[in-house]
Design a protein around this motif. Structure first.
Motif, PDB file in Angstrom:
ATOM      1  N   GLY A  44       0.814  -1.203   0.000  1.00 32.82           N
ATOM      2  CA  GLY A  44       0.000   0.000   0.000  1.00 32.82           C
ATOM      3  C   GLY A  44       0.848   1.253   0.000  1.00 32.82           C
ATOM      4  O   GLY A  44       1.864   1.312   0.669  1.00 32.82           O
ATOM      5  N   ILE A  45       0.413   2.258  -0.766  1.00 28.75           N
ATOM      6  CA  ILE A  45       1.171   3.509  -0.811  1.00 28.75           C
ATOM      7  C   ILE A  45       0.296   4.718  -0.506  1.00 28.75           C
ATOM      8  O   ILE A  45       0.800   5.789  -0.272  1.00 28.75           O
ATOM      9  N   VAL A  46      -1.021   4.561  -0.556  1.00 25.71           N
ATOM     10  CA  VAL A  46      -1.954   5.619  -0.172  1.00 25.71           C
ATOM     11  C   VAL A  46      -3.147   4.953   0.497  1.00 25.71           C
ATOM     12  O   VAL A  46      -3.257   3.738   0.521  1.00 25.71           O
ATOM     13  N   ALA A  47      -4.054   5.751   0.996  1.00 24.53           N
ATOM     14  CA  ALA A  47      -5.227   5.204   1.663  1.00 24.53           C
ATOM     15  C   ALA A  47      -6.003   4.281   0.731  1.00 24.53           C
ATOM     16  O   ALA A  47      -6.177   4.584  -0.447  1.00 24.53           O
ATOM     17  N   PRO A  48      -6.455   3.124   1.252  1.00 25.01           N
ATOM     18  CA  PRO A  48      -7.215   2.206   0.409  1.00 25.01           C
ATOM     19  C   PRO A  48      -8.596   2.773   0.097  1.00 25.01           C
ATOM     20  O   PRO A  48      -9.031   3.741   0.691  1.00 25.01           O
ATOM     21  N   GLY A  49      -9.276   2.129  -0.837  1.00 26.28           N
ATOM     22  CA  GLY A  49     -10.638   2.539  -1.166  1.00 26.28           C
ATOM     23  C   GLY A  49     -10.750   3.150  -2.539  1.00 26.28           C
ATOM     24  O   GLY A  49     -11.841   3.385  -3.034  1.00 26.28           O
ATOM     25  N   GLN A  50      -9.630   3.442  -3.166  1.00 29.79           N
ATOM     26  CA  GLN A  50      -9.689   3.969  -4.520  1.00 29.79           C
ATOM     27  C   GLN A  50      -9.844   2.784  -5.461  1.00 29.79           C
ATOM     28  O   GLN A  50      -9.246   1.743  -5.263  1.00 29.79           O
ATOM     29  N   THR A  51     -10.650   2.948  -6.471  1.00 26.47           N
ATOM     30  CA  THR A  51     -10.984   1.803  -7.311  1.00 26.47           C
ATOM     31  C   THR A  51     -10.291   1.807  -8.655  1.00 26.47           C
ATOM     32  O   THR A  51     -10.437   0.865  -9.405  1.00 26.47           O
ATOM     33  N   GLY A  52      -9.550   2.808  -8.993  1.00 26.73           N
ATOM     34  CA  GLY A  52      -8.879   2.833 -10.275  1.00 26.73           C
ATOM     35  C   GLY A  52      -9.810   3.262 -11.396  1.00 26.73           C
ATOM     36  O   GLY A  52     -10.937   3.685 -11.177  1.00 26.73           O
ATOM     37  N   ILE A  53      -9.335   3.113 -12.617  1.00 22.73           N
ATOM     38  CA  ILE A  53     -10.091   3.535 -13.793  1.00 22.73           C
ATOM     39  C   ILE A  53     -10.852   2.342 -14.327  1.00 22.73           C
ATOM     40  O   ILE A  53     -10.303   1.248 -14.475  1.00 22.73           O
ATOM     41  N   LYS A  54     -12.098   2.553 -14.640  1.00 27.67           N
ATOM     42  CA  LYS A  54     -12.971   1.476 -15.112  1.00 27.67           C
ATOM     43  C   LYS A  54     -12.692   1.148 -16.576  1.00 27.67           C
ATOM     44  O   LYS A  54     -12.343   2.024 -17.366  1.00 27.67           O
ATOM     45  N   PRO A  55     -12.873  -0.115 -16.960  1.00 26.28           N
ATOM     46  CA  PRO A  55     -12.757  -0.498 -18.370  1.00 26.28           C
ATOM     47  C   PRO A  55     -13.719   0.318 -19.233  1.00 26.28           C
ATOM     48  O   PRO A  55     -14.820   0.655 -18.810  1.00 26.28           O
ATOM     49  N   GLY A  56     -13.271   0.632 -20.446  1.00 22.32           N
ATOM     50  CA  GLY A  56     -14.063   1.433 -21.378  1.00 22.32           C
ATOM     51  C   GLY A  56     -13.687   2.898 -21.370  1.00 22.32           C
ATOM     52  O   GLY A  56     -14.027   3.639 -22.295  1.00 22.32           O
ATOM     53  N   LYS A  57     -12.990   3.338 -20.336  1.00 15.92           N
ATOM     54  CA  LYS A  57     -12.547   4.742 -20.243  1.00 15.92           C
ATOM     55  C   LYS A  57     -11.213   4.909 -20.976  1.00 15.92           C
ATOM     56  O   LYS A  57     -10.405   3.994 -21.051  1.00 15.92           O
ATOM     57  N   MET A  58     -10.998   6.101 -21.511  1.00 18.43           N
ATOM     58  CA  MET A  58      -9.704   6.405 -22.139  1.00 18.43           C
ATOM     59  C   MET A  58      -8.611   6.360 -21.065  1.00 18.43           C
ATOM     60  O   MET A  58      -8.818   6.841 -19.947  1.00 18.43           O
ATOM     61  N   VAL A 149       2.349  12.202 -10.674  1.00 18.84           N
ATOM     62  CA  VAL A 149       1.255  12.662 -11.530  1.00 18.84           C
ATOM     63  C   VAL A 149       0.522  11.470 -12.147  1.00 18.84           C
ATOM     64  O   VAL A 149      -0.706  11.403 -12.132  1.00 18.84           O
ATOM     65  N   ALA A 150       1.274  10.521 -12.689  1.00 21.10           N
ATOM     66  CA  ALA A 150       0.655   9.344 -13.304  1.00 21.10           C
ATOM     67  C   ALA A 150      -0.061   8.510 -12.249  1.00 21.10           C
ATOM     68  O   ALA A 150      -1.159   7.994 -12.492  1.00 21.10           O
ATOM     69  N   ARG A 151       0.546   8.371 -11.079  1.00 23.00           N
ATOM     70  CA  ARG A 151      -0.093   7.609  -9.994  1.00 23.00           C
ATOM     71  C   ARG A 151      -1.454   8.197  -9.665  1.00 23.00           C
ATOM     72  O   ARG A 151      -2.436   7.477  -9.505  1.00 23.00           O
ATOM     73  N   GLU A 152      -1.529   9.520  -9.574  1.00 24.17           N
ATOM     74  CA  GLU A 152      -2.802  10.176  -9.269  1.00 24.17           C
ATOM     75  C   GLU A 152      -3.816   9.968 -10.381  1.00 24.17           C
ATOM     76  O   GLU A 152      -4.984   9.681 -10.120  1.00 24.17           O
ATOM     77  N   LYS A 153      -3.397  10.085 -11.635  1.00 24.56           N
ATOM     78  CA  LYS A 153      -4.319   9.929 -12.759  1.00 24.56           C
ATOM     79  C   LYS A 153      -4.902   8.522 -12.812  1.00 24.56           C
ATOM     80  O   LYS A 153      -6.040   8.337 -13.253  1.00 24.56           O
ATOM     81  N   TYR A 154      -4.134   7.535 -12.352  1.00 21.98           N
ATOM     82  CA  TYR A 154      -4.586   6.143 -12.400  1.00 21.98           C
ATOM     83  C   TYR A 154      -5.075   5.622 -11.050  1.00 21.98           C
ATOM     84  O   TYR A 154      -5.387   4.445 -10.922  1.00 21.98           O
ATOM     85  N   ASN A 155      -5.150   6.493 -10.055  1.00 21.96           N
ATOM     86  CA  ASN A 155      -5.657   6.121  -8.729  1.00 21.96           C
ATOM     87  C   ASN A 155      -4.948   4.894  -8.164  1.00 21.96           C
ATOM     88  O   ASN A 155      -5.583   3.988  -7.620  1.00 21.96           O
ATOM     89  N   VAL A 156      -3.641   4.855  -8.286  1.00 19.31           N
ATOM     90  CA  VAL A 156      -2.875   3.710  -7.809  1.00 19.31           C
ATOM     91  C   VAL A 156      -2.740   3.793  -6.297  1.00 19.31           C
ATOM     92  O   VAL A 156      -2.185   4.759  -5.771  1.00 19.31           O
ATOM     93  N   SER A 157      -3.264   2.789  -5.591  1.00 19.71           N
ATOM     94  CA  SER A 157      -3.175   2.767  -4.131  1.00 19.71           C
ATOM     95  C   SER A 157      -2.387   1.567  -3.633  1.00 19.71           C
ATOM     96  O   SER A 157      -1.978   1.536  -2.486  1.00 19.71           O
ATOM     97  N   ILE A 158      -2.190   0.571  -4.465  1.00 15.46           N
ATOM     98  CA  ILE A 158      -1.402  -0.618  -4.129  1.00 15.46           C
ATOM     99  C   ILE A 158      -0.437  -0.849  -5.283  1.00 15.46           C
ATOM    100  O   ILE A 158      -0.809  -0.718  -6.443  1.00 15.46           O
TER     101      ILE A 158
END
Length: 193
Positions: A44-58, A149-158
């Motif tokens: 883990g690198i940030v608080a859990p609960g972020q779900t990332g980007i859903k399929p079908g999104k750019m 910046v990329a981590r934030e755009k992709y909601n990377v939490s793990i």
């Protein structure tokens, strides 16, 4: 007499609440990552609960300098299949998957781009990332996310976390949190369009 009965009832109720809380706490232990231990596959690198980007999104675009000093821009890969991975050199699950990624890259580099974004902002320095990559002779592209910046755009939490991007530039499958195997990457490559 009534006061004594009320007092006893309150004490019994509070005791039950404390016991239930302790039992619940022991059955749902979490690791330092904030993820239940039996489900933790990554660091883990940030608080859990972020779900990332859903399929079908750019896939969000980003531009970063690579470990080799080149400029990498994700949108330059439009028209190609992309496996986009996020990692750090201190992350043991990342270390577990990186040899698998290298073997996969060597076998499939004509079919898919393997991009391993180093979360340099969570890293102990660019030198640590460079030393790790050089020590193991990994040859896929390593962009450095110094400002996360990329981590934030992709909601990377793990980490590791991996996204699967199709030739249309869209996320095609749910992201993978935790290490990948060669077989898993091959299966995902077969599903990418």
């Amino acid at each position: 007499m009534i006061k004594n009965l009320i007092g006893i009832a309150v004490l019994v109720t509070l005791s039950i609440i404390v016991i239930v809380g302790l039992v619940d706490n022991n059955t749902n232990k979490t690791s330092w990552t904030g993820v239940p231990e039996n489900n933790a596959e990554g660091a883990g690198i940030v608080a859990p609960g972020q779900t990332g980007i859903k399929p079908g999104k750019m896939a969000p675009d980003f531009e970063l300098q690579t470990l080799s000093g080149d400029t990498f821009k994700l949108s330059d890969l439009r028209g190609k299949k992309v496996i986009l991975n996020f990692w750090a050199s201190w992350c043991n699950p990342c270390k577990e998957e990186m040899p698998e990624m290298q073997k996969f890259y060597e076998d499939h580099k004509d079919e898919v781009e393997v991009i391993a974004v180093n979360l340099t902002g969570n890293e102990v320095g660019v030198k640590a990332a460079r030393d790790y990559i050089n020590k193991h002779n990994y040859t896929y592209t390593i962009p450095l996310d110094k400002d996360l910046v990329a981590r934030e755009k992709y909601n990377v939490s793990i980490i590791p976390t991996t996204y699967f991007i199709g030739t249309d530039g869209k996320i095609q499958h749910p992201h993978k949190a935790g290490p990948m195997t060669y077989e898993y990457m091959t299966k995902m490559l077969d599903k990418l369009k």
